[in-house]
Design a protein around this motif. Structure first.
Motif, PDB file in Angstrom:
ATOM      1  N   HIS A  60       0.867  -1.178   0.000  1.00  0.00           N
ATOM      2  CA  HIS A  60       0.000   0.000   0.000  1.00  0.00           C
ATOM      3  C   HIS A  60       0.899   1.222   0.000  1.00  0.00           C
ATOM      4  N   ILE A  61       0.807   2.018  -1.066  1.00  0.00           N
ATOM      5  CA  ILE A  61       1.707   3.166  -1.177  1.00  0.00           C
ATOM      6  C   ILE A  61       0.932   4.458  -0.932  1.00  0.00           C
ATOM      7  N   TYR A  62       1.444   5.283  -0.031  1.00  0.00           N
ATOM      8  CA  TYR A  62       0.867   6.605   0.236  1.00  0.00           C
ATOM      9  C   TYR A  62       1.933   7.659  -0.003  1.00  0.00           C
ATOM     10  N   ILE A  74       9.756   7.109   3.718  1.00  0.00           N
ATOM     11  CA  ILE A  74      10.843   7.364   2.772  1.00  0.00           C
ATOM     12  C   ILE A  74      10.820   8.827   2.327  1.00  0.00           C
ATOM     13  N   ALA A  75      11.992   9.454   2.241  1.00  0.00           N
ATOM     14  CA  ALA A  75      12.078  10.812   1.681  1.00  0.00           C
ATOM     15  C   ALA A  75      13.434  10.992   1.008  1.00  0.00           C
ATOM     16  N   PHE A 114      13.144  15.126   4.826  1.00  0.00           N
ATOM     17  CA  PHE A 114      13.219  13.805   5.456  1.00  0.00           C
ATOM     18  C   PHE A 114      12.835  13.901   6.934  1.00  0.00           C
ATOM     19  N   GLY A 115      13.489  14.813   7.661  1.00  0.00           N
ATOM     20  CA  GLY A 115      13.172  14.991   9.073  1.00  0.00           C
ATOM     21  C   GLY A 115      11.713  15.367   9.257  1.00  0.00           C
ATOM     22  N   GLY A 116      11.219  16.223   8.351  1.00  0.00           N
ATOM     23  CA  GLY A 116       9.844  16.697   8.444  1.00  0.00           C
ATOM     24  C   GLY A 116       8.831  15.575   8.420  1.00  0.00           C
ATOM     25  N   VAL A 171       3.024  -1.294   4.171  1.00  0.00           N
ATOM     26  CA  VAL A 171       2.524   0.067   3.997  1.00  0.00           C
ATOM     27  C   VAL A 171       3.717   1.015   3.870  1.00  0.00           C
ATOM     28  N   ILE A 172       3.799   1.667   2.711  1.00  0.00           N
ATOM     29  CA  ILE A 172       4.920   2.575   2.452  1.00  0.00           C
ATOM     30  C   ILE A 172       4.399   4.007   2.362  1.00  0.00           C
ATOM     31  N   LEU A 173       5.032   4.910   3.093  1.00  0.00           N
ATOM     32  CA  LEU A 173       4.680   6.336   3.013  1.00  0.00           C
ATOM     33  C   LEU A 173       5.909   7.088   2.520  1.00  0.00           C
ATOM     34  N   PHE A 174       5.747   7.873   1.446  1.00  0.00           N
ATOM     35  CA  PHE A 174       6.889   8.704   1.043  1.00  0.00           C
ATOM     36  C   PHE A 174       6.466  10.157   0.915  1.00  0.00           C
ATOM     37  N   ASN A 175       7.453  11.047   0.989  1.00  0.00           N
ATOM     38  CA  ASN A 175       7.164  12.472   0.862  1.00  0.00           C
ATOM     39  C   ASN A 175       7.427  12.935  -0.563  1.00  0.00           C
TER      40      ASN A 175
END
Ligand SMILES: *Cc1c(COP(=O)(O)O)cnc(C)c1O
Length: 454
Positions: A100-102, A263-264, A272-274, A413-417
């Motif tokens: 699941h990519i967000y 991931i960022a 990334f920190g954000g 579940v993957i979350l990237f910025n």
């Protein structure tokens, strides 16, 4: 049929009222900056002549976990926040992955990237302290554009030193800054001692971030009521960027999921920190169901400070004018190859991220240039947004992980910025599409040299 796209938005009331200061929770605090002359640890007040005092205090604050977002800053955030959290059904389908990519879409800010999240509070604090002028340097122009806009919001005059070669080759970001009323000077210039010295020695100098920083800092030090602002690397900048992760946390709750990976892309570490720090606080505390999350910084193979650099004290600029900072670095004289992700060419990492990396709380990958543009094009076709060349690194790292899930059948579940859009970077896409881009891997020899080992 499955839904093709889903966006999660917060109500105005749910926009964060406080930033998250990870320094308060870190098992090992970041080492202090050192005065380059005496090698003594510096205190917040040593930085007052250069930066807004409130930012200096935030920089050194290792005790307050939550820091109030001033009402006026929060009002300006409302111009574009909350930013959407998007379930990337299109990308999942294109990859055939069970993951699941967000993605958190920071490209919707008026300047097209996350940088405004820190430009607004920095301009606000200057205004509050009676400062009338702000100055900074900019390479490709994203930070300069954000500061120019933020300055205009608070009635400040902005002077931006833009690296001469980008001033000439990237005219649109210059016109954006000028549209907001900023005075843009190609650097090196004759307006400062530092610039004059460089031009006298080499009249054809094309400039570098290091030179532009020296000019902006000199202007701030020698002009009454003028302060300098930086768009990445420093602790207070990632503090301001935590609005990204704090919103994302609530939005992931709306989606009923918690990320296994965050991931960022990584330049100095602010986006990334954000996105990462608010989630990382649960890992540091060892909370049940929230301790397994992996935090992955994606950097260019041509500028691999986290994966191949060294942890040590180094200067923040090429010329060696700044305080010494504890960081993963390629050496402050590192000269990046001519890659097309302008925001990711910095030689070092911020001191918080460097400590977290040392303590194994996060990891990093380095990605070749062609893979990043390939990922960006796939994402653009699947989701309808052209990502900034910087953001393409996060997308490429996400795609690697999603393909791994396809092999193992895991529903992670993957979350990237998505740190920004690429609509002003089409010249780089043009080169990619024409087959004119190549990979630049940093050789061991060049690395040893830039670290001063031979
Ligand atoms: C400046 C920039 C970056 C890199 O800076 P960080 O401080 O590492 O976040 C990444 N993406 C975009 C779009 C940028 O403008």
């Amino acid at each position: 049929m499955a839904e093709k796209r889903k966006r999660y938005l917060l109500s105005e009331d749910d926009i964060p009222r406080k930033w998250y200061n990870i320094q308060a929770d870190m098992p090992n605090k970041p080492l202090p900056p050192l005065n380059p002359g005496t090698r003594r640890p510096m205190e917040a007040k040593d930085l007052y002549p250069v930066f807004a005092c409130e930012c200096c205090d935030q920089e050194m604050n290792q005790t307050d976990r939550w820091i109030e977002i001033p009402g006026e800053v929060r009002e300006k955030y409302k111009y574009y926040r909350s930013t959407p959290l998007v379930r990337a059904y299109g990308l999942e389908e294109a990859l055939g992955t069970p993951a699941h990519i967000y993605f958190k879409n920071e490209s919707v800010s008026p300047m097209g990237s996350h940088k405004l999240n820190s430009a607004i509070p920095q301009a606000y604090y200057c205004k509050k302290e009676g400062v009338t002028n702000v100055t900074t340097e900019t390479g490709a122009g994203q930070w300069g554009a954000s500061l120019a806009y933020a300055a205009s919001l608070f009635g400040l005059d902005a002077a931006v030193y833009q690296v001469k070669i980008s001033y000439e080759q990237k005219p649109y970001r210059r016109s954006i800054m000028q549209t907001f009323g900023a005075q843009v000077t190609p650097s090196p210039s004759m307006s400062t001692r530092a610039g004059k010295d460089i031009l006298t020695a080499n009249p054809n100098c094309q400039g570098s971030l290091g030179t532009a920083i020296s000019e902006a800092v000199e202007l701030a030090r020698t002009t009454p009521n003028c302060k300098y602002a930086l768009g990445s690397v420093l602790n207070h900048v990632s503090l301001h960027q935590t609005v990204i992760g704090l919103e994302a946390e609530k939005q992931m709750e709306m989606a009923g999921e918690y990320p296994d990976m965050v991931i960022a892309c990584f330049g100095g570490g602010s986006n990334f920190g954000g996105i990462a720090f608010p989630f990382m606080r649960h890992k540091i505390k060892g909370e049940e169901g929230k301790s397994h999350t992996r935090f992955i910084a994606a950097e260019p193979a041509s500028c691999p400070k986290l994966t191949r650099g060294e942890f040590r004290y180094d200067f923040g600029d090429e010329a060696g004018y700044t305080p010494l900072l504890p960081m993963f670095t390629l050496g402050h004289k590192f000269a990046p190859a001519n890659i097309h992700a302008g925001g990711l060419r910095y030689h070092g990492a911020g001191s918080i991220v460097s400590q977290l990396m040392k303590d194994g709380l996060m990891e990093a990958v380095d990605i070749p240039q062609l893979e990043t543009f390939e990922a960006g094009c796939l994402f653009a076709r699947a989701e309808g947004i052209i990502p900034a060349p910087e953001s393409c690194h996060a997308i490429a790292a996400t795609i690697r992980e999603a393909r791994r899930c396809k092999e193992t059948g895991e529903e992670k579940v993957i979350l990237f910025n998505l740190s920004g859009h690429g609509l002003i970077d089409m010249a780089s896409y043009d080169k990619y599409l024409a087959g004119d881009l190549v990979n630049y891997e940093l050789s061991d020899e060049a690395l040893r040299k830039s670290l001063g080992k031979e």
